[in-house]
Scaffold this motif. Structure first.
Motif, short mmCIF file in Angstrom:
data_model
loop_
_atom_site.label_atom_id
_atom_site.label_comp_id
_atom_site.label_asym_id
_atom_site.label_seq_id
_atom_site.Cartn_x
_atom_site.Cartn_y
_atom_site.Cartn_z
N GLN A 146 131.83 29.31 88.54
CA GLN A 146 130.56 29.49 87.81
C GLN A 146 130.68 28.92 86.39
O GLN A 146 131.56 29.31 85.63
N LEU A 148 129.82 28.13 82.39
CA LEU A 148 129.34 28.96 81.27
C LEU A 148 127.85 28.70 81.04
O LEU A 148 127.39 27.56 81.18
N SER A 149 127.12 29.74 80.66
CA SER A 149 125.70 29.56 80.37
C SER A 149 125.56 28.80 79.05
O SER A 149 126.49 28.77 78.23
N HIS A 150 124.40 28.22 78.85
CA HIS A 150 124.12 27.50 77.61
C HIS A 150 124.27 28.46 76.42
O HIS A 150 124.84 28.09 75.38
N VAL A 151 123.78 29.69 76.59
CA VAL A 151 123.84 30.68 75.49
C VAL A 151 125.30 30.98 75.12
O VAL A 151 125.66 31.02 73.93
N ALA A 152 126.14 31.14 76.13
CA ALA A 152 127.56 31.43 75.85
C ALA A 152 128.20 30.24 75.14
O ALA A 152 128.96 30.42 74.17
N ARG A 153 127.91 29.04 75.60
CA ARG A 153 128.51 27.85 74.96
C ARG A 153 128.07 27.73 73.51
O ARG A 153 128.86 27.40 72.63
N SER A 253 135.02 24.57 80.43
CA SER A 253 134.47 24.44 79.07
C SER A 253 135.66 24.39 78.13
O SER A 253 136.33 25.40 77.91
N TYR A 322 134.93 31.96 83.41
CA TYR A 322 134.90 33.32 83.95
C TYR A 322 136.18 33.55 84.74
O TYR A 322 136.62 32.67 85.47
#
Ligand SMILES: Cc1cc2nc3c(=O)[nH]c(=O)nc-3n(C[C@H](O)[C@H](O)[C@H](O)COP(=O)(O)O)c2cc1C
Length: 332
Positions: A146, A148-153, A253, A322
């Protein structure tokens, strides 16, 4: 331990004149002791007095083969400064951070002085990062697929790009291929360097009981698969095929931290930013590990700088993802 407990108990009674309690000192020592360090050498010394905590570099902790210039030692001390600052905040104090020795004094090993100035609650984000200190650890296995979400990055990029530090993601297959080529090259150099391998072996702790409190890395914690396989390479490691490595790098990432100058103060700042970002990741439920081994080769540092168009000197690669759930274990 709850980070709010010590503060609540003493709220309204403790003043800066009273000095740290034994429990406060324990909290500070524990936070510093949980900072990541090169080969888990813990190359720092913490002293406390009044409402001040002083962190010194132990430059006698030398890794002549891995870290002849002491760059990683200073990055490690920078990480300890981040933990120390957060611990003072978690104890419920506004904290003043002075980096380096006092003006006019000559104490090259003095990394930072953190002084508690007045009562002040930590922010929610500080509390989250402080609590992440004990949960953070090096995760050298491949991550869950999975992404990383854009927000996490974005959150990680903001955390890494502290003042004076440049943070950027390795993006796209071309960059991943360039990085794979350099990491593969460095792994081959380190793998066949007998003196390097002898020193690394001295810091590896074998057996099932985990790492000796005196330092070192448990052999079974080293990465043997994926990107981490070229992150701390032993002579017996099988190196991944470069095309496969590029695919892994492209799918993870991976952030690089760089500074405009390449002096001891910059290494410390990069270490602070590294740990701040790592704790941010932990507080978001992510796993991470850091890689500096390849960057000890001058040609790899120069190559990364050129091929990634960095505006300065690269110090560390941070991989985020994750964690793959272990059967029977709850995800953090
Ligand atoms: C400055 C620095 C450099 C590091 N370099 C590497 C590296 O090149 N490869 C690696 O696998 N781990 C590296 N590490 C991770 C350490 O080995 C790790 O933090 C230490 O063994 C403590 O374990 P923990 O992170 O699980 O608490 C580095 C850590 C620091 C702070």
């Amino acid at each position: 331990m709850s980070w709010l407990r010590p503060h609540r108990r003493r709220a309204g009674t403790s003043t800066t004149e009273q000095g740290w309690s034994a429990e406060d000192v324990q909290t500070l020592e524990k936070a510093v002791g949980r900072a990541p360090s090169v080969h888990n050498t813990q190359p720092w010394e913490l002293t406390t007095s009044d409402r001040t905590a002083v962190l010194r570099e132990r430059s006698a902790v030398a890794l002549w083969q891995h870290d002849p210039e002491g760059r990683d030692r200073r990055l490690s001390c920078g990480a300890a400064v981040t933990n120390l600052f957060l611990a003072v905040r978690a104890l419920g104090w506004a904290a003043r951070l002075r980096r380096g020795p006092e003006e006019g004094t000559d104490d090259p090993e003095l990394v930072a002085t953190v002084t508690a100035t007045q009562r002040q609650h930590p922010s929610v984000a500080e509390g989250q990062r402080y609590r992440a200190i004990t949960r953070r650890s090096s995760y050298r296995r491949p991550f869950h697929e999975q992404p990383l979400s854009h927000v996490a990055r974005e959150a990680l990029l903001a955390a890494g790009g502290a003042a004076d530090v440049h943070a950027r993601w390795i993006t796209g297959f071309d960059e991943a291929s360039s990085v794979a080529e350099m990491l593969g090259y460095a792994a081959r150099v380190h793998r066949k360097d007998r003196y390097y391998q002898r020193e690394l072996a001295m810091w590896l702790v074998d057996g099932q009981g985990g790492v000796d409190p005196g330092g070192g890395i448990a052999s079974e914690d080293l990465g043997t698969e994926g990107v981490a396989a070229v992150g701390l390479t032993r002579s017996q490691h099988r190196l991944p095929d470069e095309q496969r490595l590029a695919e892994w790098i492209a799918n993870e990432s991976i952030m690089v931290l760089a500074t405009a100058t390449d002096d001891p103060a910059s290494h410390l700042r990069a270490g602070e930013a590294m740990q701040f970002t790592w704790l941010t990741a932990t507080s978001l439920g992510l796993a991470a590990s850091v890689i500096t081994q390849p960057l000890h080769l001058t040609e790899v540092r120069a190559g990364l700088r050129e091929r990634l168009g960095l505006p300065g000197f690269p110090h560390v690669l941070l991989r985020f993802g994750y964690p793959v759930p272990v059967p029977g274990q709850r995800r953090a």
